[in-house]
Motif scaffolding. Sequence first.
Motif, PDB file in Angstrom:
ATOM      1  N   LEU A   1       0.831  -1.208   0.000  1.00 59.70           N
ATOM      2  CA  LEU A   1       0.000   0.000   0.000  1.00 59.70           C
ATOM      3  C   LEU A   1       0.861   1.251   0.000  1.00 59.70           C
TER       4      LEU A   1
ATOM      5  N   PHE B   1       0.205   2.813  -3.414  1.00 58.89           N
ATOM      6  CA  PHE B   1      -0.968   3.639  -3.168  1.00 58.89           C
ATOM      7  C   PHE B   1      -0.588   5.002  -2.589  1.00 58.89           C
TER       8      PHE B   1
ATOM      9  N   ILE C   1     -19.240   8.964  -4.081  1.00 57.03           N
ATOM     10  CA  ILE C   1     -17.809   9.071  -4.340  1.00 57.03           C
ATOM     11  C   ILE C   1     -17.411   8.587  -5.732  1.00 57.03           C
TER      12      ILE C   1
ATOM     13  N   MET D   1     -12.666  14.624  -1.623  1.00 57.95           N
ATOM     14  CA  MET D   1     -13.129  13.355  -1.050  1.00 57.95           C
ATOM     15  C   MET D   1     -12.708  13.224   0.412  1.00 57.95           C
TER      16      MET D   1
ATOM     17  N   LEU E   1     -15.034  12.737   3.571  1.00 60.73           N
ATOM     18  CA  LEU E   1     -14.901  11.560   4.432  1.00 60.73           C
ATOM     19  C   LEU E   1     -14.544  11.950   5.856  1.00 60.73           C
TER      20      LEU E   1
ATOM     21  N   TYR F   1     -19.318   1.047   6.390  1.00 55.19           N
ATOM     22  CA  TYR F   1     -18.492  -0.038   5.863  1.00 55.19           C
ATOM     23  C   TYR F   1     -17.346  -0.404   6.785  1.00 55.19           C
TER      24      TYR F   1
ATOM     25  N   VAL G   1      -5.679   3.875   5.556  1.00 60.52           N
ATOM     26  CA  VAL G   1      -5.003   3.808   4.255  1.00 60.52           C
ATOM     27  C   VAL G   1      -5.483   2.599   3.457  1.00 60.52           C
ATOM     28  N   ALA G   2      -5.628   1.446   4.140  1.00 62.11           N
ATOM     29  CA  ALA G   2      -6.005   0.230   3.430  1.00 62.11           C
ATOM     30  C   ALA G   2      -7.432   0.301   2.901  1.00 62.11           C
ATOM     31  N   ALA G   3      -8.301   1.034   3.606  1.00 57.15           N
ATOM     32  CA  ALA G   3      -9.694   1.137   3.156  1.00 57.15           C
ATOM     33  C   ALA G   3      -9.857   2.226   2.106  1.00 57.15           C
ATOM     34  N   MET G   4      -8.861   3.095   1.995  1.00 53.28           N
ATOM     35  CA  MET G   4      -9.030   4.280   1.158  1.00 53.28           C
ATOM     36  C   MET G   4      -9.233   4.000  -0.333  1.00 53.28           C
ATOM     37  N   PRO G   5      -8.560   2.975  -0.911  1.00 54.86           N
ATOM     38  CA  PRO G   5      -8.798   2.745  -2.349  1.00 54.86           C
ATOM     39  C   PRO G   5     -10.283   2.559  -2.670  1.00 54.86           C
ATOM     40  N   MET G   6     -11.049   2.156  -1.651  1.00 58.28           N
ATOM     41  CA  MET G   6     -12.471   1.947  -1.865  1.00 58.28           C
ATOM     42  C   MET G   6     -13.206   3.285  -1.991  1.00 58.28           C
ATOM     43  N   VAL G   7     -12.642   4.318  -1.404  1.00 54.88           N
ATOM     44  CA  VAL G   7     -13.371   5.584  -1.353  1.00 54.88           C
ATOM     45  C   VAL G   7     -12.718   6.713  -2.145  1.00 54.88           C
ATOM     46  N   ILE G   8     -11.715   6.391  -2.977  1.00 59.84           N
ATOM     47  CA  ILE G   8     -11.251   7.461  -3.866  1.00 59.84           C
ATOM     48  C   ILE G   8     -11.636   7.078  -5.291  1.00 59.84           C
TER      49      ILE G   8
END
Lengths: 274, 259
Positions: free
Chosen positions: A8, A12, A206, A254, A258, A266, B103-110
């Motif tokens: 990540l 990411f 989103i 975003m 958030l 979720y 951080v790990a959940a973020m790809p779901m919300v961007i």
Amino acid sequence: MIPPALLLLFFFVLPMLVMGSFSFRAGSFGAERQIWTLDNYRDFLASTSFQRLLLKSILVALRTSLYCVVLAYPAAYYLVFRAGAKRSTLLTLILAPAWTSFLLRILSWKMILSSEGLLSSLLLSLGLIEEGRPILLYSMNAVIVALIYSWLPFVALPIFAALQRIDKSLLEAAADLGCPPWKAFLRVTLPLSLPGVAAGFFFIFIPTLGEWVTPALVGGVDGVMYGNIIQSQFVSALNWPMGSLMSLVMLLLMLIILGALSRFAYLLPLEEAK
Amino acid sequence: MTRRSKLSGGTLYFIAVVAFLYLPILMLVIFSFNDSVMLIFPLKGFTLKWYQALLGATELLRAVRNSFFLGIAASAVATTLGTMAALGLMRFRFPGRGLFLAVAAMPMVIPYVVLGVALLILFSSLDIPRSLVTVGVGHVIVNIPYVMLIVAARLAGFPASLEEASQDLGATYWQTLFKVTLPICAPAILAAFLSSFTTSFDEFAVSFFLSGSEATLPIYLYSQLRFPLRLPIVVTLAAVVMVASIVLLSFSEWLRRRE
């Protein structure tokens, strides 16, 4: 814990930082890439068309999410309170289309909405429209219809989950105390299901705000969204720094949204474990 | 009390929603059997020629194969790492846990377009050529949060005391992990894998920015949408893929619900 964290971090977090740094570059390639500048920021702030498009996309995303929630709520309610033992089969029935090819479902909507499509043929035969007029395709409405179609199952799911969590004895108690069903719905069921509604709403909002594929396929000129402009900065205009800045603006938007929502449905399974 | 009429307003509404959801799929299936290049009404007649043509469409089948293997590989990586993340989050207290979760959940919300262009810039800055591998990286990032949530929900669903009992009886951490924790989570892990696979097989918004000369199925389809004459074959493939996905998905849902 280390492998996913590293992945990540590298694929990411790092890309987001590099993208952030790119918004300060003068050009996409070669020597220009090495020059640092604030010009992009100046151009973005001066460009009312970018800002208007962002505002338009926000409004479209809000409308789409709202329509989705309104359409999905009765279906989820039906599943939880009326469907009985068939509940889980029917839920799968609702969810299944969402997992099939997104592009091809949009293509199918193109066939339905085009001037020679299903809807036009139907309306024509009913005498509701005149010959040969594209009534829906290549417009913002076409984009919204296709988006509602894509997202409806995803918004039904959290509402379903929230409704299912409601303790049915609360409704019995309300009935025993003489509360009419509609009032019990407004005072008990609806408030208790609101976390699911909110989760569904933002789950749609989103991705819709960042949508570019659906508008590219069914939107035409009228249906262009902010995501399309970002995409074109990278593909046709080849202005990566401006594209990076536009992405960054969307990303920050975003994060602000958030951040304002302290609890997301979720994350609940993870939060509850604490 | 009178018996409720079988077709109440709620039932009718539900049927309408299901019809809305299946109409486009039905359209594709109908046109896959229609004897005309034009995807318009009225229908021209029944044919199987598009299915025959499908078998000869080598580029298309190559894209299907690419998507299939990419889906397997990306889902395997995402499932492994996502399961690790879920185990870490649910069973351990470590510094930075909240940050890691965010951080790990973020790809779901961007928005996917942001993720796509950010990875494009990264690969370009590192001079990594775009290929199926770079697309796969994008898919892994997209899938990790979902795997994490599915597995975490399962981990939350059974008491940690089972694992404590195992360790009290002398099993090591790893024995407990492989003999107690993972078997209990197996249906969730399989469901997460299948869900990742269907996502990866269908992913376009991120892949578009990361693909090189080898196309995945959605990328190939997108490139074909401009050529009306090839659409019937695409539609036929769509019909096949959709029916297959629905079967696969139903199976994965059934696995998850069997608990």
